[in-house]
Design a protein around this motif. Structure first.
Motif, short mmCIF file in Angstrom:
data_model
loop_
_atom_site.label_atom_id
_atom_site.label_comp_id
_atom_site.label_asym_id
_atom_site.label_seq_id
_atom_site.Cartn_x
_atom_site.Cartn_y
_atom_site.Cartn_z
N VAL A 114 0.87 -1.21 0.12
CA VAL A 114 0.01 -0.21 -0.08
C VAL A 114 0.65 1.43 -0.08
CG1 VAL A 114 -2.00 1.25 1.03
CG2 VAL A 114 -1.71 -1.23 1.43
N ILE A 115 0.56 1.96 -1.17
CA ILE A 115 1.80 3.01 -1.26
C ILE A 115 0.84 4.45 -0.94
CG2 ILE A 115 3.19 4.44 -2.83
CD1 ILE A 115 3.71 1.57 -4.48
N PRO A 116 1.03 5.35 0.12
CA PRO A 116 0.67 6.39 0.43
C PRO A 116 0.96 7.59 -0.73
CG PRO A 116 2.43 6.08 1.70
CD PRO A 116 2.44 5.01 1.00
N ALA A 117 -0.11 8.39 -0.86
CA ALA A 117 -0.22 9.54 -1.85
C ALA A 117 1.20 10.49 -1.45
CB ALA A 117 -1.27 10.24 -2.01
N GLY A 118 2.13 10.79 -2.21
CA GLY A 118 3.24 11.86 -2.09
C GLY A 118 4.59 10.96 -1.46
N ALA A 119 4.39 9.78 -1.60
CA ALA A 119 5.59 8.89 -1.04
C ALA A 119 6.54 9.22 -2.31
CB ALA A 119 5.43 7.34 -1.23
N LYS A 120 8.02 9.44 -1.83
CA LYS A 120 9.02 9.63 -2.99
C LYS A 120 9.60 8.23 -3.27
CE LYS A 120 9.84 14.55 -1.51
NZ LYS A 120 10.94 15.21 -0.91
N CYS A 121 10.32 8.25 -4.42
CA CYS A 121 11.03 7.09 -4.77
C CYS A 121 12.41 7.03 -4.03
CB CYS A 121 11.21 7.10 -6.29
SG CYS A 121 12.18 5.59 -6.87
N GLY A 155 19.05 9.02 -7.40
CA GLY A 155 19.02 9.94 -8.44
C GLY A 155 17.53 10.09 -9.07
N CYS A 156 16.57 9.34 -8.69
CA CYS A 156 15.06 9.57 -9.05
C CYS A 156 14.37 10.27 -8.05
CB CYS A 156 14.42 8.02 -9.05
SG CYS A 156 12.75 8.20 -9.48
N ASN A 157 14.04 11.36 -8.60
CA ASN A 157 12.93 12.32 -7.74
C ASN A 157 11.31 11.95 -7.92
OD1 ASN A 157 15.43 13.38 -6.71
ND2 ASN A 157 15.59 14.49 -8.36
N ALA A 158 10.88 10.77 -8.38
CA ALA A 158 9.59 10.77 -8.67
C ALA A 158 8.66 10.49 -7.44
CB ALA A 158 9.56 9.38 -9.52
N VAL A 159 7.63 11.37 -7.53
CA VAL A 159 6.58 11.06 -6.33
C VAL A 159 5.13 10.51 -6.50
CG1 VAL A 159 5.30 12.66 -4.85
CG2 VAL A 159 7.52 13.36 -5.42
N PHE A 160 4.75 9.41 -5.87
CA PHE A 160 3.53 8.69 -6.19
C PHE A 160 2.43 9.63 -5.90
CE2 PHE A 160 0.11 5.67 -5.03
CZ PHE A 160 0.03 5.14 -6.29
N GLU A 161 1.42 9.94 -6.97
CA GLU A 161 0.48 11.16 -6.81
C GLU A 161 -0.68 10.48 -6.23
OE1 GLU A 161 -0.05 12.40 -10.81
OE2 GLU A 161 2.05 13.57 -10.63
N GLY A 162 -0.84 8.96 -6.01
CA GLY A 162 -2.05 8.44 -5.42
C GLY A 162 -2.81 7.60 -6.43
#
Length: 321
Positions: free
Chosen positions: A133-140, A144-151
């Motif tokens: 379960v990945i919360p919204a706003g979680a960062k990779c 070197g990867c700055n992706a953020v999970f948007e939900g």
């Protein structure tokens, strides 16, 4: 006749030799991102700020400034105030370009090992569990990867994570990653180094129990003298009783258990041969320091043989800005 002053920090064109000259008598220091001069205490982070550090000494202009000994850029004495001495010319130079200073001493004979080094095996890449379960706003979490999970729903087939598999390297002012060759000076540029590997994002990682041991990456740095290579591994709270360092002629094995069930474990293929019996290590509060005794007079441009780029570094070359 107009001449150019050779004093560091001045370097002005002058015609009056009696004109006051403001300059730095010490050599420049670049250590773990900080920059300054050996003769004064000011330290800055950016190279532009380094160029604007005001000179600390007033004298007369010179066109034949003395050659300063090279500055130790890392290790326990980096940045300490020292008397600057002139570097004498080498007493002899061998056919392969090795310079010898003072009275030459016979070097120990090293018998090359016929056993080839073991192949480098990369550990499996950690992935998020399918049911995570990945919360919204979680960062990779990948370097070197700055992706953020948007939900919302995660589309694994369309994910593209560009990252660095290797650990960060900070050595004598240069910055980069172990997995690729690019090196930069500024920290902002380091953050922009594009990734060299592709996979799926790692937002939460595999679940870990309290008893499970976690393998971690630790930064390292090194400097050298004519006879030794001093390596610092920045690992905090290492268990002195359980720490294990194995010195071999062309290999260094490190196993450092730490608190909170963490462990740093790695094998370094060394750039040059060492004398295992005369090599030592010391466990400190925030790092482990290894003193590798060189088996010959070769200078090491890198610590690891698999990082060698062909660059030649001469020990004893005068420091320049």
């Amino acid at each position: 006749m107009a001449q150019k002053c050779t004093h560091k920090g001045c370097e002005k064109i002058f015609t009056d030799p009696e004109e006051p000259c403001s300059y730095h008598p010490g050599a420049p220091i670049f250590h773990e991102g900080q920059k300054g001069w050996q003769c004064c205490k000011t330290r800055v982070l950016s190279f532009d700020e380094f160029l604007t550090i005001p000179p600390c000494t007033i004298g007369k202009h010179s066109t034949t400034a003395p050659t300063l000994a090279p500055v130790q850029t890392s290790g326990p004495n980096a940045g300490s105030s020292q008397k600057h001495t002139e570097v004498s010319a080498p007493s002899s130079t061998s056919a392969d370009g090795i310079e010898s200073y003072g009275t030459p001493k016979p070097l120990p004979q090293i018998t090359p090992s016929a056993t080839p080094p073991p192949p480098k095996v990369e550990k499996p890449l950690e992935q998020d569990p399918p049911s995570a379960v990945i919360p919204a706003g979680a960062k990779c979490k990948r370097n070197g990867c700055n992706a953020v999970f948007e939900g919302g729903k995660r589309h694994l087939d369309n994910e593209k994570c560009v990252f660095h598999r290797g650990a960060p390297i900070f050595h004598e002012g240069s910055k980069g990653y172990l997995c690729c060759k690019r090196r930069v000076l500024e920290f902002d540029e380091f953050l922009k180094i594009p990734g060299c590997a592709k996979n799926k994002h790692l937002f939460v990682g595999a679940p870990k129990t309290e008893e499970e041991e976690q393998l971690v990456e630790c930064r390292n740095d090194f400097y050298q003298t004519y006879t030794n290579v001093i390596v610092s591994i920045f690992a905090k709270k290492v268990d002195k009783e359980s720490a294990k360092i194995v010195f071999k002629q062309k290999e260094l094995s490190v196993d450092l258990p730490m608190l909170d069930n963490k462990r740093f474990k790695i094998t370094y293929p060394l750039y040059g041969p060492i004398d295992p019996e005369k090599s030592t290590y010391k466990v400190m509060g925030t790092k482990v320091e290894l003193n590798l005794k060189k088996a010959d007079a070769t200078s090491w441009p890198t610590l690891r043989s698999d990082e060698a780029t062909g660059e030649i570094i001469q020990i004893g070359k005068p420091a320049t800005a």
